[in-house]
Design an enzyme around this catalytic site. Structure first.
Site, PDB file in Angstrom:
ATOM      1  N   CYS A  12       0.813  -1.161   0.018  1.00 28.26           N
ATOM      2  CA  CYS A  12       0.027  -0.043  -0.114  1.00 28.26           C
ATOM      3  C   CYS A  12       0.642   1.005  -0.029  1.00 28.26           C
ATOM      4  CB  CYS A  12      -0.823  -0.031   1.118  1.00 28.26           C
ATOM      5  SG  CYS A  12      -0.074  -0.333   2.844  1.00 28.26           S
ATOM      6  N   GLY A  25      10.490   2.909   0.137  1.00 27.65           N
ATOM      7  CA  GLY A  25      11.050   3.830  -0.817  1.00 27.65           C
ATOM      8  C   GLY A  25      11.785   2.784  -1.916  1.00 27.65           C
ATOM      9  N   HIS A  80      -2.104   5.581   6.630  1.00 27.16           N
ATOM     10  CA  HIS A  80      -0.659   5.884   6.321  1.00 27.16           C
ATOM     11  C   HIS A  80      -0.367   7.290   6.151  1.00 27.16           C
ATOM     12  CE1 HIS A  80       0.618   1.609   6.875  1.00 27.16           C
ATOM     13  NE2 HIS A  80       0.258   1.297   5.552  1.00 27.16           N
TER      14      HIS A  80
HETATM   15  N1  LIG Z   1      -3.912  -4.931   5.283  1.00 25.78           N
HETATM   16  C1  LIG Z   1      -3.328  -4.260   4.739  1.00 25.78           C
HETATM   17  O1  LIG Z   1      -3.150  -3.010   4.965  1.00 25.78           O
HETATM   18  C2  LIG Z   1      -2.480  -4.326   3.555  1.00 25.78           C
HETATM   19  C3  LIG Z   1      -2.412  -3.502   2.468  1.00 25.78           C
HETATM   20  C4  LIG Z   1      -1.472  -3.778   1.350  1.00 25.78           C
HETATM   21  C5  LIG Z   1      -1.014  -5.156   1.188  1.00 25.78           C
HETATM   22  N2  LIG Z   1      -1.263  -5.998   2.171  1.00 25.78           N
HETATM   23  C6  LIG Z   1      -0.745  -7.319   1.805  1.00 25.78           C
HETATM   24  O2  LIG Z   1      -1.746  -8.329   1.518  1.00 25.78           O
HETATM   25  C7  LIG Z   1      -1.352  -9.376   1.831  1.00 25.78           C
HETATM   26  C8  LIG Z   1      -2.793  -9.964   2.537  1.00 25.78           C
HETATM   27  O3  LIG Z   1      -2.855  -9.443   3.963  1.00 25.78           O
HETATM   28  P1  LIG Z   1      -4.151  -9.199   4.634  1.00 25.78           P
HETATM   29  O4  LIG Z   1      -4.180  -7.638   5.389  1.00 25.78           O
HETATM   30  O5  LIG Z   1      -5.454  -9.148   3.985  1.00 25.78           O
HETATM   31  O6  LIG Z   1      -4.095 -10.167   5.705  1.00 25.78           O
HETATM   32  P2  LIG Z   1      -5.317 -11.036   6.541  1.00 25.78           P
HETATM   33  O7  LIG Z   1      -6.253  -9.967   6.639  1.00 25.78           O
HETATM   34  O8  LIG Z   1      -4.716 -11.541   7.524  1.00 25.78           O
HETATM   35  O9  LIG Z   1      -5.929 -11.902   5.716  1.00 25.78           O
HETATM   36  C9  LIG Z   1      -5.022 -13.090   4.930  1.00 25.78           C
HETATM   37  C10 LIG Z   1      -6.060 -14.193   4.925  1.00 25.78           C
HETATM   38  O10 LIG Z   1      -5.065 -15.366   4.187  1.00 25.78           O
HETATM   39  C11 LIG Z   1      -5.724 -16.688   4.901  1.00 25.78           C
HETATM   40  N3  LIG Z   1      -4.452 -17.429   4.871  1.00 25.78           N
HETATM   41  C12 LIG Z   1      -3.713 -17.831   6.000  1.00 25.78           C
HETATM   42  N4  LIG Z   1      -2.813 -18.675   5.666  1.00 25.78           N
HETATM   43  C13 LIG Z   1      -3.058 -18.950   4.307  1.00 25.78           C
HETATM   44  C14 LIG Z   1      -2.331 -19.542   3.334  1.00 25.78           C
HETATM   45  N5  LIG Z   1      -1.161 -20.459   3.643  1.00 25.78           N
HETATM   46  N6  LIG Z   1      -2.711 -19.689   2.274  1.00 25.78           N
HETATM   47  C15 LIG Z   1      -3.710 -18.918   1.774  1.00 25.78           C
HETATM   48  N7  LIG Z   1      -4.438 -17.997   2.574  1.00 25.78           N
HETATM   49  C16 LIG Z   1      -3.927 -18.107   3.743  1.00 25.78           C
HETATM   50  C17 LIG Z   1      -6.189 -16.171   5.967  1.00 25.78           C
HETATM   51  O11 LIG Z   1      -7.305 -16.932   6.283  1.00 25.78           O
HETATM   52  P3  LIG Z   1      -8.461 -17.421   7.281  1.00 25.78           P
HETATM   53  O12 LIG Z   1      -9.006 -16.085   7.525  1.00 25.78           O
HETATM   54  O13 LIG Z   1      -9.586 -18.274   6.474  1.00 25.78           O
HETATM   55  O14 LIG Z   1      -7.600 -17.825   8.427  1.00 25.78           O
HETATM   56  C18 LIG Z   1      -6.857 -14.569   6.176  1.00 25.78           C
HETATM   57  O15 LIG Z   1      -7.956 -14.480   5.776  1.00 25.78           O
HETATM   58  C19 LIG Z   1      -0.221  -9.453   2.672  1.00 25.78           C
HETATM   59  O16 LIG Z   1       0.831  -9.703   1.650  1.00 25.78           O
HETATM   60  C20 LIG Z   1      -0.123  -7.862   3.181  1.00 25.78           C
HETATM   61  O17 LIG Z   1       1.201  -7.575   3.430  1.00 25.78           O
HETATM   62  C21 LIG Z   1      -1.988  -5.757   3.260  1.00 25.78           C
END
Ligand SMILES: NC(=O)c1ccc[n+]([C@@H]2O[C@H](COP(=O)([O-])OP(=O)(O)OC[C@H]3O[C@@H](n4cnc5c(N)ncnc54)[C@H](OP(=O)(O)O)[C@@H]3O)[C@@H](O)[C@H]2O)c1
Length: 349
Positions: free
Chosen positions: A147, A201, A226
């Site tokens: 993000c 960055g 952020h």
């Molecule tokens: N949140 C942010 O602000 C943000 C912003 C930009 C990018 N990201 C990136 O986006 C990605 C996801 O982040 P998120 O915030 O969405 O995380 P999250 O809310 O924790 O969601 C991750 C999901 O992945 C599932 N999971 C767990 N282990 C897994 C596996 N081995 N294979 C496939 N799915 C699995 C979990 O499922 P269950 O719920 O079913 O247990 C959970 O629902 C990360 O790489 C993060 O760095 C996040």
């Protein structure tokens, strides 16, 4: 690709990012959701049921799949079954489980998109819509950068395109946790990232290597957004003024410029309230928010602040990345317009 030329998209990991990407894909006319995965029959399954998205288990384990039926959910199988009916998978799993998942995608012969929690070294390819859509055309896989990096790219790439050279120093003032996350902190501290420069960055250079950029980061006790404090050095003869830089961003896709003093939107709290007021789903703001009165060009030095809604700015980029990898739209601006027009039907863009 599917017979009717609709791109069949799987979502592996239906959490914060996964549920939003699923809705954005579902809104498009050239793609459809063929399934989303959950690790177990818990929080999030009911949302998938309401949206009519087929539920699959993250694992191929028969016992784990059976647990869904026992909890009253119709589970269509394991990840392998989902990959068998998909053209492309958007991996929205928590960061750093990607390498194992990538092997599964490659074995199944589907294209893949990871998120910013994975490293560029793992995917070998990264993406933001304005920086390198064309370079991603027809590739097997990519990573939509984080993000923060997506936010930097939105305002720096147009600036670079004008100047042909750009040197940037920035500080990421990061939210401690997402609003729905009860496991992270700090809740009463300011936590510098003691790894200098921070990855944010330099990560811009994975999509636009020509921009020279370094960053530092601190986490603060807020969940909303952020905030970036950015200092960019422009080359001699850049021909820009504070006003023309602001105008450039007003014309750039997915950037909102507003005057804090005039509107009263002077903190991230009001920015988020603004998003809720205009009826954005989940109160999201896909655009990067730049304060007009926080922009100042002094000689060759440009100063500005921008706010990033961490849970949602990467969502439209994922949709554009699907078109890039599938090779169905080579022009990034056309893809952006298509994505945003479809999303606007539920998002009051
Ligand atoms: N949140 C942010 O602000 C943000 C912003 C930009 C990018 N990201 C990136 O986006 C990605 C996801 O982040 P998120 O915030 O969405 O995380 P999250 O809310 O924790 O969601 C991750 C999901 O992945 C599932 N999971 C767990 N282990 C897994 C596996 N081995 N294979 C496939 N799915 C699995 C979990 O499922 P269950 O719920 O079913 O247990 C959970 O629902 C990360 O790489 C993060 O760095 C996040």
């Amino acid at each position: 690709m599917g017979n009717n030329m609709t791109i069949k998209v799987a979502i592996n990991g239906y959490g914060t990012i996964g549920k939003r990407v699923a809705d954005a894909v579902d809104a498009q006319t050239d793609m459809e959701i063929v399934g989303v995965t959950k690790t177990r029959p818990a929080f999030g399954c009911d949302l998938a049921v309401r949206k009519n998205f087929p539920i699959y288990c993250t694992y191929d384990d028969a016992g784990k799949i059976a647990a869904f039926a026992e909890a009253g959910y119709d589970c269509h199988g394991g990840l392998s079954d989902l990959l068998a009916v998909a053209d492309i998978v958007v991996d929205c799993s928590p960061g750093k489980v990607g390498a194992a998942n990538k092997e599964k995608y490659e074995a199944a012969g589907v294209k893949w998109i990871f998120q910013g929690g994975e490293k560029h070294a793992m995917t070998g390819n990264s993406y933001t819509s304005s920086a390198n859509h064309f370079e991603n055309l027809n590739c097997n896989g990519t990573r939509v950068v984080s993000c923060n990096t997506t936010g930097l790219s939105r305002t720096l790439v147009p600036l670079y395109s004008h100047c042909g050279q750009l040197k940037v120093e920035c500080t990421m003032i990061r939210r401690a946790a997402d609003p729905g996350d009860s496991n992270k902190g700090p809740i009463n501290a300011i936590k510098p990232v003691l790894h200098v420069p921070s990855h944010h960055g330099p990560d811009v250079m994975t999509v636009k290597p020509e921009i020279e950029i370094n960053s530092m980061a601190v986490a603060v006790p807020t969940t909303l957004m952020h905030c970036h404090s950015i200092v960019a050095t422009l080359p001699e003869g850049h021909g820009l003024t504070t006003e023309s830089v602001i105008e450039m961003w007003r014309e750039s896709p997915r950037v909102i410029v507003m005057n804090g003093a005039q509107t009263g939107i002077s903190t991230t709290a009001e920015v988020m309230e603004f998003a809720r007021d205009i009826g954005r789903k989940w109160g999201d703001l896909h655009e990067i928010f730049v304060w007009e009165d926080g922009v100042k060009l002094d000689g060759n030095t440009l100063y500005y602040f921008q706010a990033i809604h961490q849970e949602s700015d990467v969502i439209p980029e994922n949709v554009d990345a699907i078109r890039a990898l599938m090779g169905t739209e080579s022009d990034w601006k056309t893809s952006v317009a298509k994505t945003d027009a479809a999303i606007s039907l539920y998002n009051n863009l």
